[in-house]
Design a protein around this motif. Structure first.
Motif, PDB file in Angstrom:
ATOM      1  N   GLN A   1       0.994  11.483  18.870  1.00 23.88           N
ATOM      2  CA  GLN A   1       1.961  12.463  18.714  1.00 23.88           C
ATOM      3  C   GLN A   1       0.859  12.364  17.160  1.00 23.88           C
ATOM      4  OE1 GLN A   1       5.286   9.742  15.550  1.00 23.88           O
ATOM      5  NE2 GLN A   1       6.014  11.848  15.528  1.00 23.88           N
ATOM      6  N   LYS A   2       1.514  13.976  16.293  1.00 22.78           N
ATOM      7  CA  LYS A   2       1.130  14.802  15.337  1.00 22.78           C
ATOM      8  C   LYS A   2       1.274  14.195  14.360  1.00 22.78           C
ATOM      9  CE  LYS A   2       2.129  18.609  16.525  1.00 22.78           C
ATOM     10  NZ  LYS A   2       2.912  20.057  16.640  1.00 22.78           N
ATOM     11  N   ALA A   3      -0.143  13.967  13.780  1.00 25.44           N
ATOM     12  CA  ALA A   3       0.411  12.883  12.125  1.00 25.44           C
ATOM     13  C   ALA A   3      -0.653  13.900  10.841  1.00 25.44           C
ATOM     14  CB  ALA A   3      -0.466  12.063  11.929  1.00 25.44           C
ATOM     15  N   PHE A   4      -0.088  14.256   9.727  1.00 28.17           N
ATOM     16  CA  PHE A   4      -0.299  14.983   8.910  1.00 28.17           C
ATOM     17  C   PHE A   4      -0.560  13.754   7.652  1.00 28.17           C
ATOM     18  CE2 PHE A   4       0.473  17.372   4.375  1.00 28.17           C
ATOM     19  CZ  PHE A   4      -0.451  18.410   4.170  1.00 28.17           C
ATOM     20  N   ALA A   5      -2.288  14.000   7.745  1.00 23.63           N
ATOM     21  CA  ALA A   5      -2.940  13.479   7.232  1.00 23.63           C
ATOM     22  C   ALA A   5      -3.149  13.479   5.751  1.00 23.63           C
ATOM     23  CB  ALA A   5      -4.376  13.446   7.370  1.00 23.63           C
ATOM     24  N   VAL A   6      -3.120  13.216   5.267  1.00 27.22           N
ATOM     25  CA  VAL A   6      -2.311  12.887   3.155  1.00 27.22           C
ATOM     26  C   VAL A   6      -3.617  11.821   2.569  1.00 27.22           C
ATOM     27  CG1 VAL A   6      -0.895  14.025   2.675  1.00 27.22           C
ATOM     28  CG2 VAL A   6      -1.077  12.410   2.984  1.00 27.22           C
TER      29      VAL A   6
ATOM     30  N   ASP B   1      -3.632   7.869   3.512  1.00 32.63           N
ATOM     31  CA  ASP B   1      -4.673   7.669   3.103  1.00 32.63           C
ATOM     32  C   ASP B   1      -5.991   7.077   4.152  1.00 32.63           C
ATOM     33  OD1 ASP B   1      -4.934   7.440   0.671  1.00 32.63           O
ATOM     34  OD2 ASP B   1      -4.322   5.744  -0.280  1.00 32.63           O
ATOM     35  N   LEU B   2      -5.806   7.844   5.679  1.00 36.98           N
ATOM     36  CA  LEU B   2      -6.558   7.888   6.782  1.00 36.98           C
ATOM     37  C   LEU B   2      -8.260   7.379   5.989  1.00 36.98           C
ATOM     38  CD1 LEU B   2      -6.915   7.557   9.828  1.00 36.98           C
ATOM     39  CD2 LEU B   2      -6.973  10.155   9.155  1.00 36.98           C
ATOM     40  N   THR B   3      -8.633   6.537   6.740  1.00 39.05           N
ATOM     41  CA  THR B   3      -9.954   6.178   5.951  1.00 39.05           C
ATOM     42  C   THR B   3     -10.674   6.698   7.633  1.00 39.05           C
ATOM     43  OG1 THR B   3      -9.784   3.651   7.359  1.00 39.05           O
ATOM     44  CG2 THR B   3      -9.917   3.852   5.545  1.00 39.05           C
ATOM     45  N   PRO B   4     -12.187   6.571   7.164  1.00 37.49           N
ATOM     46  CA  PRO B   4     -13.060   6.989   8.584  1.00 37.49           C
ATOM     47  C   PRO B   4     -13.292   6.163   9.829  1.00 37.49           C
ATOM     48  CG  PRO B   4     -14.376   7.198   6.320  1.00 37.49           C
ATOM     49  CD  PRO B   4     -12.605   6.591   5.968  1.00 37.49           C
ATOM     50  N   GLU B   5     -12.664   4.868   9.367  1.00 34.95           N
ATOM     51  CA  GLU B   5     -12.757   3.565  10.467  1.00 34.95           C
ATOM     52  C   GLU B   5     -11.556   4.180  11.072  1.00 34.95           C
ATOM     53  OE1 GLU B   5     -13.156   2.391   7.306  1.00 34.95           O
ATOM     54  OE2 GLU B   5     -14.998   2.540   7.346  1.00 34.95           O
TER      55      GLU B   5
ATOM     56  N   ALA C   1     -10.023  11.767   0.783  1.00 31.66           N
ATOM     57  CA  ALA C   1     -10.359  12.235   1.157  1.00 31.66           C
ATOM     58  C   ALA C   1     -11.604  13.166   1.862  1.00 31.66           C
ATOM     59  CB  ALA C   1      -9.052  13.769   1.032  1.00 31.66           C
ATOM     60  N   LYS C   2     -12.304  13.491   0.603  1.00 34.70           N
ATOM     61  CA  LYS C   2     -14.010  13.846   0.799  1.00 34.70           C
ATOM     62  C   LYS C   2     -14.444  12.942   1.968  1.00 34.70           C
ATOM     63  CE  LYS C   2     -15.034  15.954  -3.218  1.00 34.70           C
ATOM     64  NZ  LYS C   2     -15.878  16.301  -4.789  1.00 34.70           N
ATOM     65  N   LEU C   3     -14.485  11.842   1.871  1.00 35.99           N
ATOM     66  CA  LEU C   3     -14.791  10.821   3.347  1.00 35.99           C
ATOM     67  C   LEU C   3     -15.040  11.207   4.549  1.00 35.99           C
ATOM     68  CD1 LEU C   3     -14.062   6.890   1.893  1.00 35.99           C
ATOM     69  CD2 LEU C   3     -15.990   8.837   1.102  1.00 35.99           C
ATOM     70  N   LEU C   4     -13.062  12.354   5.006  1.00 42.37           N
ATOM     71  CA  LEU C   4     -13.018  12.203   5.884  1.00 42.37           C
ATOM     72  C   LEU C   4     -13.853  14.192   6.715  1.00 42.37           C
ATOM     73  CD1 LEU C   4     -11.326  10.483   8.200  1.00 42.37           C
ATOM     74  CD2 LEU C   4     -11.154  10.102   5.974  1.00 42.37           C
ATOM     75  N   ILE C   5     -14.646  14.588   5.452  1.00 41.22           N
ATOM     76  CA  ILE C   5     -15.674  15.820   5.768  1.00 41.22           C
ATOM     77  C   ILE C   5     -16.287  15.923   6.387  1.00 41.22           C
ATOM     78  CG2 ILE C   5     -15.955  18.396   5.005  1.00 41.22           C
ATOM     79  CD1 ILE C   5     -14.029  17.786   2.000  1.00 41.22           C
ATOM     80  N   LYS C   6     -15.881  15.216   8.057  1.00 40.87           N
ATOM     81  CA  LYS C   6     -17.292  15.521   9.154  1.00 40.87           C
ATOM     82  C   LYS C   6     -16.836  15.647  10.557  1.00 40.87           C
ATOM     83  CE  LYS C   6     -16.604  10.328   8.653  1.00 40.87           C
ATOM     84  NZ  LYS C   6     -17.738   8.898   8.973  1.00 40.87           N
ATOM     85  N   ASP C   7     -17.753  15.595  10.931  1.00 37.36           N
ATOM     86  CA  ASP C   7     -17.073  15.853  12.826  1.00 37.36           C
ATOM     87  C   ASP C   7     -16.428  17.175  13.007  1.00 37.36           C
ATOM     88  OD1 ASP C   7     -18.985  13.779  13.648  1.00 37.36           O
ATOM     89  OD2 ASP C   7     -17.167  12.285  12.936  1.00 37.36           O
ATOM     90  N   ASN C   8     -15.117  16.663  13.179  1.00 40.46           N
ATOM     91  CA  ASN C   8     -14.147  17.941  13.780  1.00 40.46           C
ATOM     92  C   ASN C   8     -13.561  18.478  12.784  1.00 40.46           C
ATOM     93  OD1 ASN C   8     -14.557  17.556  16.343  1.00 40.46           O
ATOM     94  ND2 ASN C   8     -12.546  16.161  16.688  1.00 40.46           N
ATOM     95  N   TRP C   9     -13.720  17.737  11.705  1.00 40.48           N
ATOM     96  CA  TRP C   9     -12.905  18.397   9.810  1.00 40.48           C
ATOM     97  C   TRP C   9     -14.195  19.074   8.955  1.00 40.48           C
ATOM     98  CZ3 TRP C   9      -9.268  14.029   8.514  1.00 40.48           C
ATOM     99  CH2 TRP C   9      -8.020  14.025   9.300  1.00 40.48           C
TER     100      TRP C   9
ATOM    101  N   ILE D   1       0.420  -1.142   0.320  1.00 37.64           N
ATOM    102  CA  ILE D   1       0.501   0.146   0.021  1.00 37.64           C
ATOM    103  C   ILE D   1       0.469   1.191  -0.631  1.00 37.64           C
ATOM    104  CG2 ILE D   1      -1.549   1.541   0.797  1.00 37.64           C
ATOM    105  CD1 ILE D   1      -2.851  -1.509   2.788  1.00 37.64           C
ATOM    106  N   TYR D   2       1.671   1.241   0.794  1.00 37.51           N
ATOM    107  CA  TYR D   2       3.235   2.611   1.405  1.00 37.51           C
ATOM    108  C   TYR D   2       3.394   2.391  -0.542  1.00 37.51           C
ATOM    109  CZ  TYR D   2       6.579   4.721   2.590  1.00 37.51           C
ATOM    110  OH  TYR D   2       7.695   5.442   2.922  1.00 37.51           O
TER     111      TYR D   2
END
Length: 153
Positions: free
Chosen positions: A54-59, A105-109, A66-74, A23-24
């Protein structure tokens, strides 16, 4: 005789890659092929946390993921493209200074691939060298940095 109209049973194989290393590698290849990647932005870039805090920059490699994560805090964030050149020259050095990982590739899960910016830069540079040997003409695109111009230290 076999019935030619009979439908085959659906197989239960996974169509997605299950090995994180694959995947990487696929993420790096997509990043270079598209000459960029996606992130969420609203008065600053969207950051998530690793399991250790630790902080992580989501890409993401594409806009739809990316649009799947536009909810809640974002909820008020928008998808922004970052060119590969800007990512290599500006974002990665900033992440290194601030001890921030890259979340791919952070997922909603909550599933993702976490990588240190130093490792990502080194692997990206190595992949760009391989591409340069085979197809030097793609480096005419101003958004793809030449591998020899990427500084590791």
């Amino acid at each position: 005789m076999r019935n030619p109209y009979q439908r085959k049973a659906a197989t239960k194989t996974l169509t997605t890659l299950s090995n994180p290393q694959d995947i990487y590698k696929q993420f790096i290849e997509a990043m270079v092929a598209q000459a960029g990647l996606m992130a969420l932005y609203q008065d600053g870039w969207a950051l998530c946390a690793t399991p250790t805090g630790q902080k992580a920059f989501a890409v993401w490699k594409n806009k739809s993921l990316a649009k799947l994560l536009i909810k809640d805090n974002w909820a008020n964030y928008e998808v922004q493209e970052i060119t590969l050149k800007d990512f290599v020259e500006k974002v990665i050095p900033f992440l290194r200074e601030n001890n921030t990982s890259v979340s791919m590739d952070l997922t909603p899960e909550g599933q993702n691939i976490l990588v240190a910016p130093e490792k990502l830069l080194l692997d990206l540079k190595n992949y760009l060298y391989q591409v340069y040997v085979q197809k030097p003409e793609i480096f005419k695109d101003v958004n793809i940095p030449l591998p020899r111009n990427i500084r590791i230290h």
